[in-house]
Design an enzyme around this catalytic site. Sequence first.
Site, mmCIF file in Angstrom:
data_model
loop_
_atom_site.group_PDB
_atom_site.id
_atom_site.type_symbol
_atom_site.label_atom_id
_atom_site.label_comp_id
_atom_site.label_asym_id
_atom_site.label_seq_id
_atom_site.Cartn_x
_atom_site.Cartn_y
_atom_site.Cartn_z
ATOM 1 N N GLN A 129 0.828 -1.216 0.000
ATOM 2 C CA GLN A 129 0.000 0.000 0.000
ATOM 3 C C GLN A 129 0.864 1.269 0.000
ATOM 4 O O GLN A 129 0.513 2.271 0.634
ATOM 5 C CB GLN A 129 -0.953 0.001 1.204
ATOM 6 C CG GLN A 129 -2.180 -0.878 1.014
ATOM 7 C CD GLN A 129 -3.041 -0.454 -0.188
ATOM 8 O OE1 GLN A 129 -3.091 0.706 -0.565
ATOM 9 N NE2 GLN A 129 -3.707 -1.418 -0.795
ATOM 10 N N SER A 130 1.982 1.247 -0.703
ATOM 11 C CA SER A 130 2.877 2.411 -0.722
ATOM 12 C C SER A 130 2.260 3.591 -1.478
ATOM 13 O O SER A 130 1.911 3.474 -2.659
ATOM 14 C CB SER A 130 4.197 2.013 -1.389
ATOM 15 O OG SER A 130 4.950 3.163 -1.722
#
Length: 325
Positions: free
Chosen positions: A75-76
């Site tokens: 989930q960067s």
Amino acid sequence: MLTDKLARVSIAHLPTPLESLPRLTAQLGGPELWIKRDDQTGLATGGNKARKLEFLVADALAQGADTLITAGAAQSNHARQTAAAAAKFGLACRLVLRGEEPPQMQGNLLLDRMVGAEVVWVGARPLTEAMSQVAEELQAAGRRPYVVPYGGSNPIGASGYVAAMEELLAQCAERGLHFDHIVHPSSSGGTQAGLVVGARALEYTGRILGISVDQQAGVLQRRLADLAMATSEHLGLGLTFAPEDFAVEDGYLGGGYGVLGDLERAAIRTLARSEGVLLDPVYTGRAFGGLLDMIRHSAFRPGERVLFWHTGGTAGLFGYGDEVL
Ligand SMILES: Cc1ncc(COP(=O)(O)O)c(C=O)c1O
């Protein structure tokens, strides 16, 4: 401007809004709270990396790159914004992401795919090593890859936050404001290092407090000092920095990176319900939770003015489903 000599492309919607939080301030009984809306930088749902990427993409284009490579968690926000910036400038993008491909594409990951990035899942392998390998493979195939470092946090990327400090101080001068404290989430360090370099160069006298999201204070302070020294050199400012020059609070690490706890949930709910502003579960939720806890423990004097620098993460909010409620 401090960054005038650097190559830069236009990506972010700047200046980002500077807004007061009157309902929350009244609810808490002070200090006077304000927010700097870098969640509104506009790049595929915004965030702090848009500022860093203005300088990093310019460098990539100057080097004749045809592909951006970067790395991060599934989930960067950094990966999502790098992928969107690549699309905007007609570059290909490979994202090196930690772990295994999840069964469902949500949040940042959904947007990575939407803007056309190719994702390489690397399990528990060190990200820097995996990025170098992807770069070598592309080079061998005749491509021209450019590696954007983890979090965009090198002197080129951090220059985005030197410029951001200059932007804030111009807004303050225009509106007759002074902030006694600036509070923000800190992780790979580019945001805090850039802000502190800008603050020193422009003689800002308030305190800049980074709430660590994933590291012990001592480790982050050393990294910040190194990065600030290199950023000052990159900009030809001739400033020097030591770890003690960086205020870091590491009392809110909770269950570790990306682990959503009661602190983050309550902070997200509090700001959403008092001001209609959305935070993210990993960075701004944790840092704002820390700020609320510090206010409850009287860490600020009555009448002081505190700015929360909202660094984005909106897409990350949709990567956690109803766990955030
Ligand atoms: C929303 C958000 N806030 C804060 C940070 C931390 O910024 P920095 O890595 O510059 O310390 C990140 C980094 O990924 C982020 O995505």
